[in-house]
Design an enzyme around this catalytic site. Structure first.
Site, PDB file in Angstrom:
ATOM      1  N   SER A   1       1.193  -0.958  -0.165  1.00 47.28           N
ATOM      2  CA  SER A   1      -0.329   0.315  -0.136  1.00 47.28           C
ATOM      3  C   SER A   1       1.256   1.167  -0.059  1.00 47.28           C
ATOM      4  O   SER A   1       0.355   2.305   0.191  1.00 47.28           O
ATOM      5  CB  SER A   1      -0.373  -0.124   1.382  1.00 47.28           C
ATOM      6  N   GLY A   2       1.892   1.097  -0.208  1.00 45.39           N
ATOM      7  CA  GLY A   2       2.961   2.600   0.334  1.00 45.39           C
ATOM      8  C   GLY A   2       4.045   2.757   1.080  1.00 45.39           C
ATOM      9  O   GLY A   2       4.945   3.189   1.217  1.00 45.39           O
TER      10      GLY A   2
ATOM     11  N   TRP B   1       7.827   3.930   0.491  1.00 49.31           N
ATOM     12  CA  TRP B   1       7.924   4.853   0.585  1.00 49.31           C
ATOM     13  C   TRP B   1       7.462   5.497   1.700  1.00 49.31           C
ATOM     14  O   TRP B   1       8.472   7.064   2.378  1.00 49.31           O
ATOM     15  CB  TRP B   1       6.836   5.431  -0.176  1.00 49.31           C
TER      16      TRP B   1
ATOM     17  N   HIS C   1       2.469  -4.522   9.527  1.00 48.86           N
ATOM     18  CA  HIS C   1       0.670  -4.584   8.810  1.00 48.86           C
ATOM     19  C   HIS C   1       0.103  -5.188   9.629  1.00 48.86           C
ATOM     20  O   HIS C   1      -1.026  -5.448   8.871  1.00 48.86           O
ATOM     21  CB  HIS C   1       1.434  -6.508   8.142  1.00 48.86           C
TER      22      HIS C   1
END
Length: 326
Positions: free
Chosen positions: A67-68, A71, A134
């Site tokens: 989901s990113g 980054w 997560h």
């Protein structure tokens, strides 16, 4: 079960009591506390819940897989450590992938982890400590929920999340895994049977908490971050109680961080183009396209209809929504 997943007797007993399904991301998924946990993560999740002691100044980057996370880890690390490291000179991100700088809590506490030293030197970490996870919000350790630590959560359009995961896990999965078509995988995804799924429950857990305690959980969307990264970098800094000064803004510190953490910059760094991490996963696989809307190249009309209806059903009335059509 492979030796890297071999649990101790306590975990063996736990596994024997849990519903199990065949995953398209891992050999087995176990339904644990309402979410589907990959077999090789379960021991770490269980141990983390029992033993992790949060500090009030801890920061946790949370996300559903693909989901990113890579980054957001880089951005958050750079924001928090900008007094220690200059984005343009000898920055750790120039020599280490963000997953090495921001460890996953469920990996730290896994007895067979391959990436982190055992035991992980928590006491030696510079404060504020920065972690990632997560794990869904309801299954975070009580010490996190009861402390004043802050959580920065990022979610992504489920269409792009699915495609990113589909491509990623097909690249890294062991040969022993059953090959599923993209349609079969989407069927499982819509049923919630995927690592740390159901995806909608994962997002809604953090979404609801961000609305109930906005000073505790900051909820970001990948698409909005891409659209106005300058605004959200400042927003993250403010949320973490380390806002940029006028001098920093005028000196281009924000722009330097954005450039350092940009997809193109990170993808083309030698450290991210070669070598492996964790379970011998090649680092280059964490940098594919970083685009919005790439799902249109993979979805048939029937698949679009199926996932659109699932999202509408699962998110109805929550106030959380995504643009699902190109």
């Amino acid at each position: 079960m492979a030796s890297t997943e071999g649990p101790y007797e306590e975990e063996k007993l736990l596994l024997s009591t849990l519903p199990k399904d065949t995953g398209w991301q891992s050999q087995h998924l176990y339904l644990f506390q309402g979410f589907w946990c990959p077999s090789f993560h379960l021991q770490g999740v269980n141990s983390f819940q029992k033993h992790f002691q949060a500090k009030d100044n801890d920061v946790i980057v949370a996300a559903f897989p693909k989901s990113g996370t890579t980054w957001l880890k880089a951005l958050t690390f750079s924001i928090l450590n900008r007094q220690r490291f200059s984005p343009s000179h000898n920055h750790p991100l120039l020599t280490s992938i963000s997953h090495e700088l921001v460890p996953f809590l469920e990996f730290i506490f896994h007895p067979h982890n391959l990436q982190y030293k055992r035991p992980y030197p928590l006491k030696d970490m510079t404060e504020p400590r920065l972690f990632a996870t997560h794990i869904p919000f309801p299954s975070l350790s009580n010490s996190i929920k009861d402390s004043n630590c802050k959580i920065v959560y990022i979610c992504r359009n489920p269409f792009d999340t699915f495609v990113s995961a589909w491509v990623f896990f097909n690249k890294i999965k062991p040969h022993s895994l059953h090959d599923l078509t993209i349609e079969e995988s989407l069927e499982k995804y819509c049923k919630g049977i995927c690592g740390y799924g159901p995806h909608w429950d994962h997002m809604l857990g953090y979404w609801k908490q961000s609305r109930a305690t906005p000073n505790k959980v900051l909820f970001l969307k990948y698409e909005e971050l891409k659209e106005d990264v300058n605004f959200y970098v400042k927003r993250v800094a403010e949320f973490l109680d380390c806002p940029f000064t006028e001098e920093e803004e005028s000196n281009g510190v924000i722009e330097s961080i954005i450039k350092l953490c940009s997809f193109d910059k990170m993808k083309n760094l030698e450290v991210n183009k070669s070598g492996t991490i964790d379970r011998n996963i090649e680092k280059k696989y964490f940098f594919r396209k970083g685009e919005i809307g790439d799902w249109v190249n993979y979805f048939s009309p029937a698949m679009i209809d199926k996932l659109s209806k699932t999202i509408e059903e699962k998110l109805r009335g929550s106030g959380l929504s995504f643009k699902t059509c190109s």
